[in-house]
Design a protein around this motif. Structure first.
Motif, mmCIF file in Angstrom:
data_model
loop_
_atom_site.group_PDB
_atom_site.id
_atom_site.type_symbol
_atom_site.label_atom_id
_atom_site.label_comp_id
_atom_site.label_asym_id
_atom_site.label_seq_id
_atom_site.Cartn_x
_atom_site.Cartn_y
_atom_site.Cartn_z
ATOM 1 N N ALA A 1 0.828 -1.064 -0.272
ATOM 2 C CA ALA A 1 0.264 0.029 0.143
ATOM 3 C C ALA A 1 0.330 1.690 -0.201
ATOM 4 O O ALA A 1 0.690 2.337 -1.067
ATOM 5 N N CYS B 1 2.042 1.131 -2.970
ATOM 6 C CA CYS B 1 1.495 2.226 -4.293
ATOM 7 C C CYS B 1 1.424 3.748 -4.194
ATOM 8 O O CYS B 1 1.470 4.259 -5.451
ATOM 9 N N VAL B 2 1.158 3.863 -3.380
ATOM 10 C CA VAL B 2 0.762 5.192 -2.868
ATOM 11 C C VAL B 2 2.210 5.887 -3.520
ATOM 12 O O VAL B 2 2.054 7.378 -3.766
ATOM 13 N N GLY C 1 1.702 6.518 -6.959
ATOM 14 C CA GLY C 1 0.246 7.567 -7.302
ATOM 15 C C GLY C 1 1.064 9.010 -7.432
ATOM 16 O O GLY C 1 0.426 10.194 -8.087
ATOM 17 N N LEU D 1 -6.533 11.852 -9.338
ATOM 18 C CA LEU D 1 -5.798 10.869 -8.446
ATOM 19 C C LEU D 1 -5.531 11.203 -7.158
ATOM 20 O O LEU D 1 -6.102 9.897 -6.604
ATOM 21 N N ASP D 2 -5.169 11.487 -6.650
ATOM 22 C CA ASP D 2 -4.489 12.692 -5.338
ATOM 23 C C ASP D 2 -5.826 12.624 -4.728
ATOM 24 O O ASP D 2 -5.929 11.961 -3.210
ATOM 25 N N GLN E 1 -9.052 10.737 -5.444
ATOM 26 C CA GLN E 1 -9.103 9.140 -5.342
ATOM 27 C C GLN E 1 -8.606 8.745 -4.945
ATOM 28 O O GLN E 1 -9.044 7.544 -3.730
ATOM 29 N N MET E 2 -6.898 8.402 -4.118
ATOM 30 C CA MET E 2 -6.402 7.964 -2.850
ATOM 31 C C MET E 2 -7.112 8.748 -1.892
ATOM 32 O O MET E 2 -7.358 7.043 -1.209
ATOM 33 N N ALA F 1 -10.547 6.599 -1.348
ATOM 34 C CA ALA F 1 -10.459 5.058 -1.044
ATOM 35 C C ALA F 1 -9.854 4.412 0.415
ATOM 36 O O ALA F 1 -9.845 3.423 0.805
ATOM 37 N N LEU F 2 -8.500 5.078 0.466
ATOM 38 C CA LEU F 2 -7.258 4.631 1.886
ATOM 39 C C LEU F 2 -8.573 5.092 2.871
ATOM 40 O O LEU F 2 -8.615 3.946 3.671
ATOM 41 N N LEU G 1 -2.048 6.559 3.967
ATOM 42 C CA LEU G 1 -3.326 7.577 3.616
ATOM 43 C C LEU G 1 -1.969 9.226 4.238
ATOM 44 O O LEU G 1 -2.510 9.832 3.146
ATOM 45 N N VAL H 1 -0.333 11.222 1.604
ATOM 46 C CA VAL H 1 -1.609 11.502 0.520
ATOM 47 C C VAL H 1 -2.294 13.111 0.946
ATOM 48 O O VAL H 1 -2.397 14.096 0.895
#
Length: 371
Positions: free
Chosen positions: A206, A209-210, A213, A221-222, A224-225, A228-229, A330, A333
């Motif tokens: 995780a 992947c972040v 991203g 995209l930030d 959306q991530m 989701a997180l 998270l 982000v």
């Protein structure tokens, strides 16, 4: 002088962004320190781990005299005993002296028992010569007919070496006197190997992947991530928190119900903000901290064999991994989203009457190059 060069003195974004990053890394370092404190081995003192979420050893009761109900609490640390109010029962200590006395009027503890001193916090040395011949000094500890105490006989066999592949450590007994006649509570101690380190891989994946991203540098995209997180973190907190607070020792206390209500209220607040799209970077930050805290407090379920909370082992481990993975992923982000207001302020021309348009995320590399 080119128009781009003329604007350079007013572009103070890189220093501001650097400061934001420093604050972010400082917050992450503080969070790592908190996480380290939470995941450190629990200090036992006189009564073993406090409210452990998991254990490598599990003691179970096999036999108890009629009129007595015994339950092992905290894996292999404490014994809870309920006695029929019509009975008089003595629980003997390690040296054979009376330690507890259950009578129709309640429960008493013998302050002259060696076990009484060893169960103090911190433990104390009993006076020399303390033993079965020492005159009891009874003190009432409960008007009811149930009591729980730390008893080292439950986990004494955990110190013995097991043969490879063995899962049974041995049998334990606690001597009693029921109505003046000898009796025992007996059971066994089992061992479970620690789970595989594979449980930590989803957390690492995780984070990777972040990180990938965030390198794309796309605001959409930030966001959306982050959403989701946040959804995953909230789900993990709800499941793990419910399992933790509904775990009885042996029953669920009023305080646990209060904590469960707080957890569910937080989950409802977080879900409502996500549905209304009112979360913001600070809301995401609070969700991340809550998820990391919940996961860290239950991290034992992915490091020990027996799960002690009120969830199936697989579900408990998945919930803890989701809390830690989503919460930790998270945070970076959140720090990226928190830079948006700073970028907008940094792009504002000093002393100008009109507002300048906020630069896009892609402008950061251009700013660095120009400076």
């Amino acid at each position: 002088m080119s128009p781009v060069s003329a604007c350079l003195p007013m572009r103070i974004a890189p220093p501001v962004l650097g400061q934001s990053r420093r604050v972010g890394w400082a917050a992450m370092a503080l969070l790592a320190a908190i996480l380290g404190c939470l995941t450190a081995p629990t200090r036992a003192l006189a009564h073993g781990p406090v409210n452990p979420a998991a254990s490598s050893y599990l003691a179970t009761v096999r036999n108890a005299p009629a009129g007595l109900r015994a339950i092992v609490v905290d894996g292999d640390q404490r014994l809870w005993l309920h006695v029929d109010p019509r009975l008089t029962v003595l629980v003997l200590d390690y040296r054979g002296a009376p330690y507890l006395r259950f009578t129709p009027s309640g429960v008493e503890v013998n302050r002259s028992s060696a076990m009484y001193y060893s169960n103090q916090v911190p433990p104390e040395q009993p006076p020399p010569g303390t033993g079965p011949a020492t005159r009891p000094s009874w003190t009432s500890v409960s008007a009811g007919h149930s009591y729980n105490w730390h008893d080292g006989r439950l986990h004494a066999l955990a110190a013995t070496a097991l043969t490879p592949g063995s899962r049974y450590a041995g049998a334990w007994t606690i001597p009693l006197r029921v109505g003046g006649r000898p009796a025992t509570i007996s059971g066994g101690l089992r061992y479970a190997p620690n789970p595989s380190l594979v449980w930590f891989w989803p957390i690492v994946v995780a984070l990777l992947c972040v990180g990938a991203g965030l390198r794309v540098r796309r605001p959409q995209l930030d966001r959306q991530m982050a959403r989701a997180l946040a959804v995953a973190a909230i789900a993990g907190v709800a499941v793990a928190g419910t399992g933790e607070e509904l775990h009885g020792r042996p029953g669920v206390s009023d305080g646990q119900y209060v904590l469960l209500a707080i957890v569910l209220a937080f989950v409802a607040w977080a879900v409502a903000r996500l549905v209304r799209r009112q979360e913001g970077w600070f809301g995401y930050f609070v969700i991340a901290l809550a998820a990391i805290w919940e996961g860290a407090s239950l991290i034992g379920v992915i490091t020990h064999g027996f799960v002690l909370i009120a969830l199936p082992p697989l579900l408990a481990r998945v919930a803890v991994v989701v809390c830690l993975g989503a919460g930790a992923a998270l945070l970076p982000v959140v720090f990226r989203l928190a830079e948006v207001p700073e970028r907008n302020r940094a792009a504002q021309p000093a002393g100008a009457g009109q507002r300048a348009a906020a630069p896009s995320w892609e402008d950061e590399e251009e700013w660095d190059h120009e400076l």
